[in-house]
Design a protein around this motif. Structure first.
Motif, PDB file in Angstrom:
ATOM      1  N   GLN A   6       0.954  -1.126  -0.007  1.00  0.00           N
ATOM      2  CA  GLN A   6      -0.102   0.173  -0.076  1.00  0.00           C
ATOM      3  C   GLN A   6       0.850   1.290  -0.141  1.00  0.00           C
ATOM      4  N   ARG A   7       1.919   1.163   0.824  1.00  0.00           N
ATOM      5  CA  ARG A   7       2.936   2.378   1.029  1.00  0.00           C
ATOM      6  C   ARG A   7       3.414   2.797  -0.528  1.00  0.00           C
ATOM      7  N   LEU A   8       3.870   1.460  -1.043  1.00  0.00           N
ATOM      8  CA  LEU A   8       4.579   1.648  -2.631  1.00  0.00           C
ATOM      9  C   LEU A   8       3.671   2.064  -3.494  1.00  0.00           C
ATOM     10  N   GLU A   9       2.375   1.681  -3.419  1.00  0.00           N
ATOM     11  CA  GLU A   9       1.378   2.317  -4.405  1.00  0.00           C
ATOM     12  C   GLU A   9       0.956   3.718  -3.944  1.00  0.00           C
ATOM     13  N   ASP A  10       0.765   4.078  -2.781  1.00  0.00           N
ATOM     14  CA  ASP A  10       0.625   5.345  -2.567  1.00  0.00           C
ATOM     15  C   ASP A  10       1.737   6.411  -3.041  1.00  0.00           C
ATOM     16  N   GLU A  11       2.945   5.901  -2.981  1.00  0.00           N
ATOM     17  CA  GLU A  11       4.249   6.725  -3.306  1.00  0.00           C
ATOM     18  C   GLU A  11       4.181   6.823  -4.844  1.00  0.00           C
ATOM     19  N   PHE A  12       3.667   5.787  -5.701  1.00  0.00           N
ATOM     20  CA  PHE A  12       3.678   5.708  -6.853  1.00  0.00           C
ATOM     21  C   PHE A  12       2.589   6.763  -7.303  1.00  0.00           C
ATOM     22  N   TYR A  21       2.089  16.892 -13.796  1.00  0.00           N
ATOM     23  CA  TYR A  21       2.439  18.247 -13.760  1.00  0.00           C
ATOM     24  C   TYR A  21       3.858  18.861 -14.303  1.00  0.00           C
ATOM     25  N   GLY A  22       4.350  17.724 -14.877  1.00  0.00           N
ATOM     26  CA  GLY A  22       5.781  17.716 -15.692  1.00  0.00           C
ATOM     27  C   GLY A  22       6.694  18.222 -14.458  1.00  0.00           C
ATOM     28  N   GLN A  23       6.465  17.584 -13.398  1.00  0.00           N
ATOM     29  CA  GLN A  23       7.527  17.875 -12.369  1.00  0.00           C
ATOM     30  C   GLN A  23       8.604  16.626 -12.183  1.00  0.00           C
ATOM     31  N   VAL A  24       8.381  15.554 -12.623  1.00  0.00           N
ATOM     32  CA  VAL A  24       9.209  14.523 -12.607  1.00  0.00           C
ATOM     33  C   VAL A  24       9.162  13.986 -14.189  1.00  0.00           C
ATOM     34  N   LYS A  31      10.452   3.392 -12.949  1.00  0.00           N
ATOM     35  CA  LYS A  31      11.046   2.654 -11.806  1.00  0.00           C
ATOM     36  C   LYS A  31      10.305   2.454 -10.595  1.00  0.00           C
ATOM     37  N   LEU A  32       9.399   3.185 -10.160  1.00  0.00           N
ATOM     38  CA  LEU A  32       8.525   2.982  -9.180  1.00  0.00           C
ATOM     39  C   LEU A  32       7.540   2.012  -9.669  1.00  0.00           C
ATOM     40  N   SER A  33       7.033   2.101 -10.918  1.00  0.00           N
ATOM     41  CA  SER A  33       6.016   1.189 -11.379  1.00  0.00           C
ATOM     42  C   SER A  33       6.319  -0.269 -11.079  1.00  0.00           C
ATOM     43  N   LEU A  34       7.563  -0.722 -10.928  1.00  0.00           N
ATOM     44  CA  LEU A  34       8.077  -1.895 -10.933  1.00  0.00           C
ATOM     45  C   LEU A  34       7.459  -2.430  -9.646  1.00  0.00           C
ATOM     46  N   GLU A  35       7.087  -1.922  -8.765  1.00  0.00           N
ATOM     47  CA  GLU A  35       6.785  -2.129  -7.281  1.00  0.00           C
ATOM     48  C   GLU A  35       5.235  -2.138  -7.199  1.00  0.00           C
ATOM     49  N   VAL A  36       4.426  -1.923  -8.347  1.00  0.00           N
ATOM     50  CA  VAL A  36       3.097  -1.821  -8.088  1.00  0.00           C
ATOM     51  C   VAL A  36       2.479  -2.607  -9.144  1.00  0.00           C
ATOM     52  N   SER A  37       1.538  -3.932  -8.640  1.00  0.00           N
ATOM     53  CA  SER A  37       1.216  -4.934  -9.486  1.00  0.00           C
ATOM     54  C   SER A  37       0.837  -4.283 -10.684  1.00  0.00           C
ATOM     55  N   TRP A  38      -0.439  -3.493 -10.620  1.00  0.00           N
ATOM     56  CA  TRP A  38      -1.124  -3.108 -11.987  1.00  0.00           C
ATOM     57  C   TRP A  38      -0.306  -2.191 -12.967  1.00  0.00           C
ATOM     58  N   ALA A  39       0.750  -1.554 -12.333  1.00  0.00           N
ATOM     59  CA  ALA A  39       1.430  -0.580 -12.907  1.00  0.00           C
ATOM     60  C   ALA A  39       2.682  -1.085 -13.857  1.00  0.00           C
ATOM     61  N   LYS A  40       3.073  -2.464 -13.234  1.00  0.00           N
ATOM     62  CA  LYS A  40       4.474  -2.986 -13.560  1.00  0.00           C
ATOM     63  C   LYS A  40       4.431  -2.955 -15.057  1.00  0.00           C
ATOM     64  N   GLY A  41       5.576  -2.548 -15.648  1.00  0.00           N
ATOM     65  CA  GLY A  41       6.080  -2.624 -17.217  1.00  0.00           C
ATOM     66  C   GLY A  41       5.591  -1.306 -17.820  1.00  0.00           C
ATOM     67  N   TRP A  42       4.987  -0.239 -17.021  1.00  0.00           N
ATOM     68  CA  TRP A  42       4.727   1.095 -17.534  1.00  0.00           C
ATOM     69  C   TRP A  42       5.987   1.649 -18.161  1.00  0.00           C
ATOM     70  N   PHE A  55      -5.367   7.463 -14.219  1.00  0.00           N
ATOM     71  CA  PHE A  55      -5.450   8.632 -13.398  1.00  0.00           C
ATOM     72  C   PHE A  55      -4.803   9.884 -14.148  1.00  0.00           C
ATOM     73  N   LEU A  56      -4.528   9.614 -15.371  1.00  0.00           N
ATOM     74  CA  LEU A  56      -3.862  10.763 -16.208  1.00  0.00           C
ATOM     75  C   LEU A  56      -4.829  11.239 -17.191  1.00  0.00           C
ATOM     76  N   TRP A  57      -5.767  10.336 -17.831  1.00  0.00           N
ATOM     77  CA  TRP A  57      -6.429  10.530 -18.815  1.00  0.00           C
ATOM     78  C   TRP A  57      -7.626  11.688 -18.607  1.00  0.00           C
ATOM     79  N   GLN A  58      -8.283  11.446 -17.460  1.00  0.00           N
ATOM     80  CA  GLN A  58      -9.267  12.482 -17.208  1.00  0.00           C
ATOM     81  C   GLN A  58      -8.789  13.783 -17.309  1.00  0.00           C
ATOM     82  N   ARG A  59      -7.471  14.093 -16.800  1.00  0.00           N
ATOM     83  CA  ARG A  59      -7.317  15.278 -16.992  1.00  0.00           C
ATOM     84  C   ARG A  59      -6.878  16.029 -18.373  1.00  0.00           C
TER      85      ARG A  59
END
Ligand SMILES: C[S@@+](CC[C@H](N)C(=O)[O-])C[C@H]1O[C@@H](n2cnc3c(N)ncnc32)[C@H](O)[C@@H]1O
Length: 220
Positions: A6-12, A21-24, A31-42, A55-59
């Motif tokens: 949960q902590r890794l998903e929150d961080e992601f 917002y173009g800040q990272v 790198k972070l996606s590797l720790e989140v099952s549904w995002a792994k390989g992004w 989480f991005l498309w709606q914006r």
């Protein structure tokens, strides 16, 4: 979910906001996606890509544009002989522009957040659809066809699941897609080429451009 996951998903998710917002940089998200099952390989893996896009498309589509698309789709749906049976939104993502009976999408994350469909079906549009022939009187696909390899197959399935007189409606961006999205874009046609492709399956197809969007609709 265990605390660590949960902590890794929150961080992601927090980093994803910064990314939006173009800040990272994308490499940090990768790198972070590797720790989140549904995002792994992004961003390369298509299902992970679309899961994250939840989480991005709606914006990317402001409320005003969404309302405009909804108005146009309702006009098309109610034009000529209006369609009264079941409706299906393919590649529905996390938002269906008009409330639909069924939404079909490859991303379970996207489906989870879509509260404008009554039934959620997770599946690949490029494999035979688990619906009966003639089950629907209205099928829509908004910002979806350009991301598919087997467009002819998808169009033949759309035709199969429509009842006689049923409508198929397609919306695409006339302006193209972002560099991030180009990684998953499989078809890049102009309005006339899309129309020809759709006409191969649906016979006469009406099309128009409005507010940087292409609208197409055919009747079975
Ligand atoms: C750009 S989004 C559009 C979502 C929604 N229609 C909208 O306009 O907000 C493309 C959608 O197509 C879905 N998609 C891409 N390839 C797919 C496939 N092969 N089978 C099913 N859905 C797919 C993605 O998961 C994503 O939700």
């Amino acid at each position: 979910m265990v605390d660590g996951a949960q902590r890794l998903e929150d961080e992601f998710l927090l980093k994803l906001v910064d990314f939006a917002y173009g800040q990272v940089d994308a490499s940090e998200i990768e790198k972070l996606s590797l720790e989140v099952s549904w995002a792994k390989g992004w961003p390369k893996d298509p299902v992970a890509f679309w899961n994250v896009e939840t989480f991005l498309w709606q914006r990317r589509i402001p409320k005003k544009k969404r309302d405009f698309i909804e108005t146009e789709l309702l006009k098309i749906k109610e034009s000529k002989d209006s369609t009264l049976g079941k409706s299906l939104d393919i590649g529905c993502g996390s938002y269906s522009y008009i409330v639909s009976d069924v939404g079909l999408d490859v991303s379970s994350r996207m489906l989870k957040f879509n509260d404008r469909i009554l039934e959620k079906v997770q599946g690949d549009l490029e494999e035979k659809w688990n619906f009966s022939s003639g089950e629907f009187s209205y099928v829509s696909c908004v910002f979806g066809l350009n991301y598919l390899n087997k467009v002819d197959f998808v169009l033949s399935e759309a035709l199969r699941v429509l009842s006689q007189g049923g409508k198929f409606v397609v919306v695409l961006s006339a302006k193209g897609v972002s560099a991030l999205h180009q990684q998953h874009e499989k078809q890049k046609f102009g309005l006339d080429s899309w129309k020809l492709l759709l006409e191969k399956h649906f016979g006469t197809v009406d099309s128009y451009e409005k507010e940087d969007l292409w609208f197409f609709f055919g009747i079975k």
